[in-house]
Enzyme design. Structure first.
Site, PDB file in Angstrom:
ATOM      1  N   GLU A  49     -16.669  -7.035  53.704  1.00 18.62           N
ATOM      2  CA  GLU A  49     -16.509  -6.982  52.383  1.00 18.62           C
ATOM      3  C   GLU A  49     -17.535  -7.742  51.557  1.00 18.62           C
ATOM      4  O   GLU A  49     -17.462  -8.964  51.678  1.00 18.62           O
ATOM      5  CB  GLU A  49     -15.062  -7.650  51.975  1.00 18.62           C
ATOM      6  CG  GLU A  49     -13.796  -6.893  52.594  1.00 18.62           C
ATOM      7  CD  GLU A  49     -13.285  -5.820  51.820  1.00 18.62           C
ATOM      8  OE1 GLU A  49     -13.773  -5.547  50.734  1.00 18.62           O
ATOM      9  OE2 GLU A  49     -12.720  -4.799  52.591  1.00 18.62           O
ATOM     10  N   CYS A  58     -16.535 -11.547  43.353  1.00 17.28           N
ATOM     11  CA  CYS A  58     -17.440 -10.550  43.888  1.00 17.28           C
ATOM     12  C   CYS A  58     -17.303  -9.221  42.856  1.00 17.28           C
ATOM     13  O   CYS A  58     -18.503  -8.725  43.107  1.00 17.28           O
ATOM     14  CB  CYS A  58     -16.730 -10.245  45.486  1.00 17.28           C
ATOM     15  SG  CYS A  58     -14.864  -9.671  45.307  1.00 17.28           S
TER      16      CYS A  58
HETATM   17  P1  NAD Z   1     -21.588 -16.363  52.263  1.00 19.88           P
HETATM   18  O1  NAD Z   1     -22.104 -15.122  53.013  1.00 19.88           O
HETATM   19  O2  NAD Z   1     -22.650 -17.430  52.283  1.00 19.88           O
HETATM   20  O3  NAD Z   1     -20.459 -16.987  53.474  1.00 19.88           O
HETATM   21  C1  NAD Z   1     -19.427 -16.191  53.723  1.00 19.88           C
HETATM   22  C2  NAD Z   1     -18.545 -16.974  54.920  1.00 19.88           C
HETATM   23  O4  NAD Z   1     -19.610 -16.779  56.161  1.00 19.88           O
HETATM   24  C3  NAD Z   1     -18.461 -18.355  54.887  1.00 19.88           C
HETATM   25  O5  NAD Z   1     -17.192 -18.821  55.567  1.00 19.88           O
HETATM   26  C4  NAD Z   1     -19.606 -19.151  55.720  1.00 19.88           C
HETATM   27  O6  NAD Z   1     -19.249 -20.257  56.386  1.00 19.88           O
HETATM   28  C5  NAD Z   1     -19.777 -18.013  56.814  1.00 19.88           C
HETATM   29  N1  NAD Z   1     -21.006 -17.849  57.158  1.00 19.88           N
HETATM   30  C6  NAD Z   1     -22.289 -18.155  56.706  1.00 19.88           C
HETATM   31  N2  NAD Z   1     -23.599 -18.134  57.571  1.00 19.88           N
HETATM   32  C7  NAD Z   1     -22.964 -17.391  58.622  1.00 19.88           C
HETATM   33  C8  NAD Z   1     -23.319 -17.041  59.869  1.00 19.88           C
HETATM   34  N3  NAD Z   1     -24.941 -16.869  59.914  1.00 19.88           N
HETATM   35  N4  NAD Z   1     -22.857 -16.527  60.637  1.00 19.88           N
HETATM   36  C9  NAD Z   1     -21.307 -16.369  60.703  1.00 19.88           C
HETATM   37  N5  NAD Z   1     -20.728 -16.904  59.398  1.00 19.88           N
HETATM   38  C10 NAD Z   1     -21.383 -17.469  58.658  1.00 19.88           C
HETATM   39  O7  NAD Z   1     -20.748 -15.945  51.125  1.00 19.88           O
HETATM   40  P2  NAD Z   1     -20.341 -17.064  50.032  1.00 19.88           P
HETATM   41  O8  NAD Z   1     -21.425 -17.794  49.455  1.00 19.88           O
HETATM   42  O9  NAD Z   1     -19.335 -17.871  50.771  1.00 19.88           O
HETATM   43  O10 NAD Z   1     -19.502 -15.841  48.896  1.00 19.88           O
HETATM   44  C11 NAD Z   1     -20.129 -15.389  48.064  1.00 19.88           C
HETATM   45  C12 NAD Z   1     -20.489 -14.014  48.426  1.00 19.88           C
HETATM   46  O11 NAD Z   1     -19.268 -13.399  48.935  1.00 19.88           O
HETATM   47  C13 NAD Z   1     -21.202 -12.912  47.201  1.00 19.88           C
HETATM   48  O12 NAD Z   1     -22.171 -12.048  47.735  1.00 19.88           O
HETATM   49  C14 NAD Z   1     -20.000 -12.272  46.983  1.00 19.88           C
HETATM   50  O13 NAD Z   1     -20.066 -11.120  46.170  1.00 19.88           O
HETATM   51  C15 NAD Z   1     -19.174 -11.958  48.174  1.00 19.88           C
HETATM   52  N6  NAD Z   1     -17.843 -11.692  48.170  1.00 19.88           N
HETATM   53  C16 NAD Z   1     -17.236 -10.429  48.326  1.00 19.88           C
HETATM   54  C17 NAD Z   1     -15.998 -10.303  48.319  1.00 19.88           C
HETATM   55  C18 NAD Z   1     -15.514  -8.873  48.549  1.00 19.88           C
HETATM   56  O14 NAD Z   1     -14.132  -8.582  48.554  1.00 19.88           O
HETATM   57  N7  NAD Z   1     -16.155  -7.817  48.806  1.00 19.88           N
HETATM   58  C19 NAD Z   1     -15.100 -11.282  47.990  1.00 19.88           C
HETATM   59  C20 NAD Z   1     -15.618 -12.508  47.441  1.00 19.88           C
HETATM   60  C21 NAD Z   1     -17.048 -12.575  47.759  1.00 19.88           C
END
Ligand code: NAD
Length: 482
Positions: free
Chosen positions: A227, A261
């Site tokens: 997602e 998002c």
């Molecule tokens: P992010 O990708 O930085 O982090 C998401 C999660 O992944 C966090 O729990 C983080 O700890 C973990 N993570 C980070 N690096 C990792 C790695 N190398 N390996 C495994 N896990 C890792 O995203 P964010 O800044 O928390 O959220 C914002 C983003 O999420 C935006 O791009 C937004 O559009 C998207 N988003 C999508 C939805 C959806 O339903 N499609 C909903 C909310 C947010």
């Protein structure tokens, strides 16, 4: 039996990885001992989610507000608690129907055999949640995974530590960790989580991290639901009533200070209307937030890094000559990283705000000469997570919808498709893989097992070797039945 004390949020990464492995083995063994929980047991689990979401509503609201700098309690109630509870209630109401084996027609040449499809739990599910809606995006997938009869491990974001701790305590107060558990930790724990051989992994977060998650999961052939994010357009058709449209665009963008998002990422207006639309969105935002600098209704930006990123996006747009309309003034009375709702009119395509997902209260507004130009503009970019279309001309609407591909769509409003639990929610292309919510979520976390029940009257052995002229005649006869 619920654990009587919550596990503390760990700070030592190696300890986090060990904890992850311990809980994973525990859940695997629990799954092996009881691989297909009855409907009643699943409903009891869903009730626990409702109970813990509602009982901890105030605690979650304070934790999220402290993690962000500030966020209105009402936004947390609606976007985190009500969305989770409504998903769980729909699952409780529909579960018996979703779990039922589904008949599949058997072709004439295979009669009198019977065929059906039986949903079956997958096993242990991993869920990685982001910081922006840290409760909903952890619990809504959990609802779907528990409804499908699985065990669940949740890894929340390190950017919202107070909320992660509250979530860990809330889950531990209702669930045995063999059934559902929260694993906290930073990047090392996150990476170890993605390398764990879950039976399915659902990741919500950025596209860049999503790619890394998919690569790590591929080593175990763990199926993933991703997602992700992207640039979700708003198209205002020339048949739209602009004054009606702008209030919901302002709301869709200002909710959680644009850290959503599916927030509108940019607006395409009829030619020559871009300035009027910007002024009208600004006026609508001033009505929603009369004292935007001081109101507790408007959220903070989650971290100094994101705040600096968004401010530099605006400065770049200003330097590039775009017209900037600000609703509010940055940090006016708050030390809490409040950023004005900022409309950027007619920016050049080269600036960051036009190339990257904005994920904050900055909204580029630009003209599209025609509906075809708007379609072409959307199709030049990656497939968005959401698309919003405003207007009254249904044939123009249907043309845009048929010629663009987005995760989901709301017509004449923003955001609402995500709250309609009977619609699958997910992205497409760079905005994600797979979907959940409602029945789609149940199916994502189930193996839909096809079963063929051969009849005792079957004469399939007529096709066995040794092959003779008689076999050829039977093949010719069977061919006619296809
Ligand atoms: P992010 O990708 O930085 O982090 C998401 C999660 O992944 C966090 O729990 C983080 O700890 C973990 N993570 C980070 N690096 C990792 C790695 N190398 N390996 C495994 N896990 C890792 O995203 P964010 O800044 O928390 O959220 C914002 C983003 O999420 C935006 O791009 C937004 O559009 C998207 N988003 C999508 C939805 C959806 O339903 N499609 C909903 C909310 C947010």
């Amino acid at each position: 039996m619920a654990a009587d004390t919550a596990r503390p949020v760990e700070t030592n990464q190696t300890e986090g990885v060990r904890e992850l492995q311990r809980v994973f083995s525990l859940q695997k063994s629990a799954y092996a001992a009881d691989p297909n929980p009855a409907c009643e047991q699943r409903i009891a689990n869903l009730k626990k989610i409702i109970q813990l979401a509602e009982a901890n509503e105030e605690k979650f609201a304070s934790a999220i507000s402290a993690d962000f700098g500030h966020r209105a309690r009402q936004e947390t109630t609606v976007a985190e608690i009500l969305v989770t509870v409504s998903g769980a209630k729909l699952a409780i109401k529909s579960l018996r129907k979703w779990m039922r084996p589904r008949g599949a027609p058997t072709p004439t040449h295979m009669l009198p055999a019977k065929s059906r499809i039986e949903p079956q739990p997958l096993g242990v599910i991993g869920i990685i949640a982001p910081w922006n809606y840290p409760v909903q995006l952890a619990l809504a997938p959990t609802v779907a995974a528990l409804a499908a009869g699985n065990r669940v491990m949740i890894k929340p974001s390190e950017l919202t530590p107070r909320t992660s701790e509250a979530l860990a305590e809330a889950i531990a107060s209702e669930f045995d960790e063999a059934e559902c558990a929260v694993i906290t930790g930073g990047v090392e724990t996150g990476q170890a989580f993605t390398e764990t051989p879950f039976d399915h992994l659902l990741f919500t977060g950025s596209t860049a991290v999503g790619i890394r998650v998919a690569q790590a999961a591929a080593k175990n052939l763990t199926p993933v639901t991703l997602e992700l994010g992207g640039k979700s357009p708003v198209i205002i058709d020339k048949s739209a009533d602009i004054n009606k449209a702008v209030r919901s665009i302002a709301h869709g963008k200002a909710l959680n200070a644009g850290q959503t998002c599916i927030a509108p990422d940019y607006v395409l207006t009829p030619q020559g209307c871009e300035n009027d639309v910007a002024d009208a969105i600004a006026a609508a935002a001033r009505e929603l937030f009369p004292e935007i600098d001081t109101t507790p209704d408007y959220s903070s930006i989650v971290s100094d890094r994101h705040f600096a990123r968004l401010k530099s996006m605006v400065e770049e747009a200003r330097d590039a000559g775009a017209r900037i309309v600000e609703v509010g003034s940055a940090n006016a009375l708050h030390p809490q990283r409040k950023l004005p709702l900022t409309l950027v009119v007619n920016p050049p395509e080269t600036i960051a705000a036009m190339k990257e997902e904005i994920f904050g209260p900055v909204l580029p507004i630009l003209p599209a000469g025609s509906s075809d130009d708007a379609i072409a503009r959307v199709n030049e970019g990656d497939r968005p997570l959401a698309l919003y279309w405003y207007g009254n001309d249904t044939s123009a609407r249907d043309e845009v919808l048929s010629k663009t591909v987005s995760g989901g769509v709301t017509v004449n409003d923003t955001l609402w498709h995500v709250a309609q639990e009977n619609l699958p929610f997910g992205g497409v292309g760079k905005s994600g893989i797979g979907a959940y919510h409602g029945k789609a979520g149940f199916e994502t976390f189930s193996h839909l097992k096809p079963i063929f029940y051969q009849s005792r009257f079957a004469n399939a052995s007529l096709l066995y070797p040794p092959y003779t002229d008689k076999t050829d005649k039977i093949i010719a006869f069977a061919r006619k039945l296809l």
